[in-house]
Design an enzyme around this catalytic site. Structure first.
Site, PDB file in Angstrom:
ATOM      1  N   ASP A 239       1.039  -1.133  -0.068  1.00 35.42           N
ATOM      2  CA  ASP A 239      -0.039  -0.215  -0.348  1.00 35.42           C
ATOM      3  C   ASP A 239       0.568   1.239   0.163  1.00 35.42           C
ATOM      4  OD1 ASP A 239      -2.179  -1.284   0.006  1.00 35.42           O
ATOM      5  OD2 ASP A 239      -1.957  -1.190   2.249  1.00 35.42           O
ATOM      6  N   ASP A 252       0.526  -0.982   5.842  1.00 37.51           N
ATOM      7  CA  ASP A 252      -1.062  -1.435   5.516  1.00 37.51           C
ATOM      8  C   ASP A 252      -2.062  -0.849   5.841  1.00 37.51           C
ATOM      9  OD1 ASP A 252      -1.458  -3.677   3.745  1.00 37.51           O
ATOM     10  OD2 ASP A 252      -1.678  -4.444   4.673  1.00 37.51           O
ATOM     11  N   LYS A 254      -5.850  -1.021   6.513  1.00 37.10           N
ATOM     12  CA  LYS A 254      -6.815  -2.118   6.686  1.00 37.10           C
ATOM     13  C   LYS A 254      -8.233  -1.642   7.308  1.00 37.10           C
ATOM     14  CE  LYS A 254      -4.363  -5.990   5.572  1.00 37.10           C
ATOM     15  NZ  LYS A 254      -4.330  -6.071   5.004  1.00 37.10           N
TER      16      LYS A 254
END
EC number: 3.1.-.-
Length: 342
Positions: A239, A252, A254
């Site tokens: 990402d 990352d 989420k």
């Protein structure tokens, strides 16, 4: 009977007579009782001296409070001494990667190098080929427990929403995650290429949830960029790579509908992050290397996201687990290929 006892007391008080009290006798007219034999009590034949300690221990319960020590003593009297043995080690603790490969690359520097670092964040497209992705490896090597709970959750959702409703729910969740990643990419990109029709995404709950985290992010070096580990042969699409509170991290993003305040609540996400870290460190497209990771869990209702920082030591621990999962995947693939040939 009362009259008889009264007479005896009167005679006993008299000076002329002395009557000795006799035991009371009960007469029965039942022929059954007269002809019945005396019943033998089996407990009378027990060796009472042998079990005297046990009896005293049981009877002492009335006078003394029971403690763990007294319970162990009673168990010893009843069942004998305890046979002690070591508990078997868990499979995860005993597992060691057969083919160890370092997480960090000694040939790369973690310090910024203006001459070699890209002026704009890297955005390398992911090449679809036969090399497995990080996501596929993790999905194919889930533990039986993970598979069980995932299937249990799926069945419960289908029971509540129906087959079509569950398909629509998963499609919406995927779309929301994609839009969230797109909004963050636009926010973190120096060009600021957020389209007018997507400006409403800035007001979404997920984006509002990560505002306090974005304040600590700077020096973005990669956005939605592919990584490939040439030696271990796997690929992934990370990402973001940026500084978080001064530490260069693979980040990352989420999304979640439930709170995940601890890193253990993120399941396999730490393995995904370290897999990207290891691939980036040995990918020639990147002139730098990363030693830390960051998992940011954003919430739909806009409540503050939970950032889970992974330092170099923690990344190294998860790297060993990732190597085990990668080896397991490789073994499964080889086994399936052999079965196809047969």
């Amino acid at each position: 009977m009362k009259v008889f006892q009264t007479i005896c007391r009167q005679l006993q008080s008299s000076k002329r007579f002395f009557v000795e009290a006799a035991p009371c006798v009960v007469f029965s007219t039942s022929s059954y009782l007269r002809g019945r034999k005396k019943r033998v009590n089996p407990y009378e034949q027990v060796d009472q001296e042998k079990y005297s300690d046990l009896v005293r221990s049981v009877l002492s319960f009335r006078d003394h409070a029971r403690t763990p020590q007294t319970l162990f003593e009673e168990d010893a009297l009843l069942y004998g001494p305890v046979s002690k043995s070591k508990a078997p080690k868990q499979e995860e603790e005993a597992g060691v990667p057969q083919n160890w490969f370092p997480l960090f690359n000694p040939e790369k520097s973690i310090k910024p190098n203006p001459a070699r670092d890209p002026p704009v964040p890297l955005k390398i497209p992911l090449q679809r080929n036969s090399i497995p992705s990080v996501t596929r490896v993790l999905q194919q090597t889930m533990t039986s427990e993970q598979t069980f709970y995932l299937e249990k959750w799926r069945q419960r959702m289908i029971l509540e929403l129906g087959e079509d409703g569950f398909a629509e729910y998963t499609s919406n969740m995927f779309l929301q995650g994609k839009q969230f990643h797109g909004a963050l990419e636009s926010i973190l990109s120096p060009q600021g290429n957020l389209k007018e029709r997507d400006e409403s995404l800035l007001e979404s709950g997920y984006v509002q949830s990560v505002q306090h985290v974005l304040k600590d992010i700077s020096g973005v070096r990669a956005l939605e960029s592919a990584v490939k580990h040439e030696t271990l042969q796997y690929v992934g699409l990370l990402d973001c790579v940026a500084d978080y509170q001064g530490k260069l991290c693979v980040i990352d993003w989420k999304t979640s509908e439930k709170p995940k305040p601890f890193i253990r609540n993120t399941f396999d996400n730490p393995l995904q992050v370290v897999a990207y870290v290891g691939a980036l460190n040995h990918d020639t497209n990147y002139s730098f290397q990363v030693q830390c990771g960051l998992i940011v869990v954003a919430y739909k209702n806009g409540s503050p996201a939970h950032p889970h920082f992974m330092d170099a030591e923690l990344c190294s621990q998860y790297w060993a687990k990732w190597l085990l999962r990668l080896e397991e995947y490789t073994k499964k693939e080889k086994s399936q290929n052999i079965q196809k040939l047969d």
